[in-house]
Design a protein around this motif. Structure first.
Motif, PDB file in Angstrom:
ATOM      1  N   THR A 166       5.976  -9.383 -25.479  1.00 19.64           N
ATOM      2  CA  THR A 166       5.205 -10.608 -25.276  1.00 19.64           C
ATOM      3  C   THR A 166       4.689 -10.617 -23.843  1.00 19.64           C
ATOM      4  O   THR A 166       5.191  -9.884 -22.981  1.00 19.64           O
ATOM      5  N   VAL A 167       3.724 -11.451 -23.566  1.00 15.08           N
ATOM      6  CA  VAL A 167       3.188 -11.550 -22.210  1.00 15.08           C
ATOM      7  C   VAL A 167       4.283 -11.963 -21.224  1.00 15.08           C
ATOM      8  O   VAL A 167       4.412 -11.352 -20.157  1.00 15.08           O
ATOM      9  N   PRO A 168       5.118 -12.962 -21.552  1.00 18.59           N
ATOM     10  CA  PRO A 168       6.195 -13.297 -20.604  1.00 18.59           C
ATOM     11  C   PRO A 168       7.165 -12.130 -20.377  1.00 18.59           C
ATOM     12  O   PRO A 168       7.610 -11.905 -19.247  1.00 18.59           O
ATOM     13  N   ALA A 169       7.512 -11.386 -21.427  1.00 18.87           N
ATOM     14  CA  ALA A 169       8.428 -10.254 -21.261  1.00 18.87           C
ATOM     15  C   ALA A 169       7.779  -9.167 -20.413  1.00 18.87           C
ATOM     16  O   ALA A 169       8.408  -8.624 -19.499  1.00 18.87           O
ATOM     17  N   ALA A 170       6.531  -8.836 -20.684  1.00 24.57           N
ATOM     18  CA  ALA A 170       5.835  -7.814 -19.901  1.00 24.57           C
ATOM     19  C   ALA A 170       5.715  -8.241 -18.445  1.00 24.57           C
ATOM     20  O   ALA A 170       5.909  -7.430 -17.529  1.00 24.57           O
ATOM     21  N   THR A 171       5.427  -9.500 -18.229  1.00 22.79           N
ATOM     22  CA  THR A 171       5.336 -10.034 -16.865  1.00 22.79           C
ATOM     23  C   THR A 171       6.677  -9.897 -16.151  1.00 22.79           C
ATOM     24  O   THR A 171       6.740  -9.508 -14.987  1.00 22.79           O
ATOM     25  N   SER A 172       7.770 -10.191 -16.850  1.00 21.44           N
ATOM     26  CA  SER A 172       9.097 -10.070 -16.270  1.00 21.44           C
ATOM     27  C   SER A 172       9.407  -8.624 -15.894  1.00 21.44           C
ATOM     28  O   SER A 172       9.949  -8.365 -14.817  1.00 21.44           O
ATOM     29  N   TYR A 173       9.064  -7.667 -16.769  1.00 22.49           N
ATOM     30  CA  TYR A 173       9.296  -6.247 -16.469  1.00 22.49           C
ATOM     31  C   TYR A 173       8.564  -5.840 -15.192  1.00 22.49           C
ATOM     32  O   TYR A 173       9.130  -5.195 -14.310  1.00 22.49           O
ATOM     33  N   VAL A 174       7.297  -6.225 -15.104  1.00 26.45           N
ATOM     34  CA  VAL A 174       6.486  -5.848 -13.939  1.00 26.45           C
ATOM     35  C   VAL A 174       7.032  -6.515 -12.677  1.00 26.45           C
ATOM     36  O   VAL A 174       7.136  -5.872 -11.627  1.00 26.45           O
ATOM     37  N   GLN A 175       7.410  -7.785 -12.771  1.00 24.01           N
ATOM     38  CA  GLN A 175       7.960  -8.478 -11.599  1.00 24.01           C
ATOM     39  C   GLN A 175       9.244  -7.820 -11.102  1.00 24.01           C
ATOM     40  O   GLN A 175       9.427  -7.637  -9.894  1.00 24.01           O
ATOM     41  N   GLN A 176      10.138  -7.452 -12.024  1.00 28.73           N
ATOM     42  CA  GLN A 176      11.384  -6.802 -11.624  1.00 28.73           C
ATOM     43  C   GLN A 176      11.117  -5.465 -10.932  1.00 28.73           C
ATOM     44  O   GLN A 176      11.740  -5.148  -9.920  1.00 28.73           O
ATOM     45  N   LEU A 177      10.187  -4.698 -11.474  1.00 34.25           N
ATOM     46  CA  LEU A 177       9.843  -3.413 -10.872  1.00 34.25           C
ATOM     47  C   LEU A 177       9.227  -3.613  -9.487  1.00 34.25           C
ATOM     48  O   LEU A 177       9.593  -2.930  -8.532  1.00 34.25           O
ATOM     49  N   LEU A 178       8.332  -4.573  -9.365  1.00 35.55           N
ATOM     50  CA  LEU A 178       7.694  -4.829  -8.076  1.00 35.55           C
ATOM     51  C   LEU A 178       8.693  -5.347  -7.037  1.00 35.55           C
ATOM     52  O   LEU A 178       8.604  -4.987  -5.866  1.00 35.55           O
ATOM     53  N   HIS A 179       9.660  -6.154  -7.448  1.00 37.53           N
ATOM     54  CA  HIS A 179      10.688  -6.625  -6.506  1.00 37.53           C
ATOM     55  C   HIS A 179      11.496  -5.447  -5.966  1.00 37.53           C
ATOM     56  O   HIS A 179      11.786  -5.394  -4.760  1.00 37.53           O
ATOM     57  N   ALA A 180      11.868  -4.517  -6.853  1.00 30.51           N
ATOM     58  CA  ALA A 180      12.634  -3.345  -6.404  1.00 30.51           C
ATOM     59  C   ALA A 180      11.789  -2.489  -5.460  1.00 30.51           C
ATOM     60  O   ALA A 180      12.275  -2.023  -4.430  1.00 30.51           O
ATOM     61  N   LEU A 181      10.527  -2.263  -5.795  1.00 27.80           N
ATOM     62  CA  LEU A 181       9.646  -1.468  -4.933  1.00 27.80           C
ATOM     63  C   LEU A 181       9.419  -2.157  -3.589  1.00 27.80           C
ATOM     64  O   LEU A 181       9.419  -1.510  -2.545  1.00 27.80           O
ATOM     65  N   ALA A 182       9.240  -3.466  -3.607  1.00 21.35           N
ATOM     66  CA  ALA A 182       9.053  -4.209  -2.351  1.00 21.35           C
ATOM     67  C   ALA A 182      10.298  -4.090  -1.474  1.00 21.35           C
ATOM     68  O   ALA A 182      10.193  -3.904  -0.259  1.00 21.35           O
ATOM     69  N   TYR A 183      11.474  -4.163  -2.082  1.00 23.37           N
ATOM     70  CA  TYR A 183      12.722  -4.012  -1.335  1.00 23.37           C
ATOM     71  C   TYR A 183      12.790  -2.635  -0.674  1.00 23.37           C
ATOM     72  O   TYR A 183      13.113  -2.519   0.508  1.00 23.37           O
ATOM     73  N   VAL A 184      12.469  -1.592  -1.432  1.00 25.43           N
ATOM     74  CA  VAL A 184      12.509  -0.230  -0.888  1.00 25.43           C
ATOM     75  C   VAL A 184      11.529  -0.087   0.271  1.00 25.43           C
ATOM     76  O   VAL A 184      11.869   0.451   1.319  1.00 25.43           O
ATOM     77  N   HIS A 185      10.327  -0.603   0.098  1.00 28.03           N
ATOM     78  CA  HIS A 185       9.308  -0.436   1.132  1.00 28.03           C
ATOM     79  C   HIS A 185       9.538  -1.311   2.353  1.00 28.03           C
ATOM     80  O   HIS A 185       9.014  -1.017   3.424  1.00 28.03           O
ATOM     81  N   ALA A 186      10.340  -2.346   2.211  1.00 23.92           N
ATOM     82  CA  ALA A 186      10.657  -3.198   3.358  1.00 23.92           C
ATOM     83  C   ALA A 186      11.932  -2.737   4.051  1.00 23.92           C
ATOM     84  O   ALA A 186      12.298  -3.265   5.087  1.00 23.92           O
ATOM     85  N   GLY A 187      12.607  -1.736   3.489  1.00 26.82           N
ATOM     86  CA  GLY A 187      13.917  -1.309   3.966  1.00 26.82           C
ATOM     87  C   GLY A 187      13.910  -0.729   5.366  1.00 26.82           C
ATOM     88  O   GLY A 187      13.107   0.141   5.687  1.00 26.82           O
ATOM     89  N   ASP A 188      14.823  -1.212   6.193  1.00 33.42           N
ATOM     90  CA  ASP A 188      15.021  -0.636   7.527  1.00 33.42           C
ATOM     91  C   ASP A 188      15.607   0.758   7.375  1.00 33.42           C
ATOM     92  O   ASP A 188      16.407   1.023   6.503  1.00 33.42           O
TER      93      ASP A 188
END
Length: 157
Positions: free
Chosen positions: A113-135
Motif C-alpha cells: 500500500t502507499v502507506p507501507a511503501a512510504t514507511s519502507y522508504v522513510q526507514q531506509l532514508l533514516h538509516a542512510l541519513a544516520y550513516v551520512h551524518a556519522g562522526d
C-alpha cells in the motif's frame, strides 16, 4: 570451517554454525548461534570470505565493513558482535540475525500500500541519513570514507 570460527571467536563466546543462508560475489553468509560467556544465546548471521587468490581484496572489504559497523548504532542498521581474521586469507563478521522478508520479496509477492511503501522508504532514508551524518565516517576534504555500493531490494529487510 567450523573449527576456524570456533577458535577465532573465543573472546566473544562460542559460535555454532547452522547452515548457509546465501552466497554473493564477495562473501557468504551462514546462520549461527553465538553463546556468550554468561550463557546467553544470540541468533547471528556470520558473513565470511576467504580467497587466497584475490590479493586480499575480500578480506579488506569485510574488515572495512566491520570497522564501519563497529562505529554505528541505529535500529535500521544491523548490529556487529565480532569482526576477526579467518585463517591467513579471510575475514568474518558476526552480526545480528535479521529474520523477515527482503524488500525484493515484498515487491515480488504483493503490491505494498502507499502507506507501507512510504514507511519502507522513510526507514531506509533514516538509516542512510544516520550513516551520512556519522562522526568519524568522513575523510579529508569532507569526503565520505564509506561507500555503500550494495543497497538493493535484495539487501533491505
Amino acid at each position: 570451517m567450523q573449527s576456524a570460527f570456533a577458535s577465532a571467536t573465543s573472546a566473544h563466546g562460542k559460535l555454532y554454525l547452522l547452515g548457509t543462508i546465501a552466497s554473493g560475489s564477495t562473501a557468504s553468509v551462514c546462520d549461527g548461534i553465538l553463546t556468550q560467556g554468561d550463557g546467553r544465546e544470540i541468533n547471528v548471521a556470520v558473513k565470511w570470505a576467504s580467497c587466497p587468490h584475490d590479493g586480499g581484496f575480500r578480506r579488506r572489504v569485510l574488515q572495512r565493513e566491520g570497522e564501519v559497523l563497529s562505529r554505528l548504532s541505529h535500529p535500521g542498521i544491523v548490529r556487529l558482535h565480532a569482526s576477526a581474521p579467518l585463517g591467513a586469507h579471510g575475514w568474518y563478521l558476526v552480526l545480528d540475525r535479521i529474520r523477515g522478508r527482503t524488500l525484493k520479496h515484498v515487491a515480488r509477492t504483493a503490491t505494498p500500500t502507499v502507506p507501507a511503501a512510504t514507511s519502507y522508504v522513510q526507514q531506509l532514508l533514516h538509516a542512510l541519513a544516520y550513516v551520512h551524518a556519522g562522526d568519524g565516517l568522513w575523510g579529508c576534504r569532507g569526503r565520505p570514507q564509506l561507500l555503500h555500493g550494495d543497497i538493493s531490494p535484495y539487501n533491505v529487510m
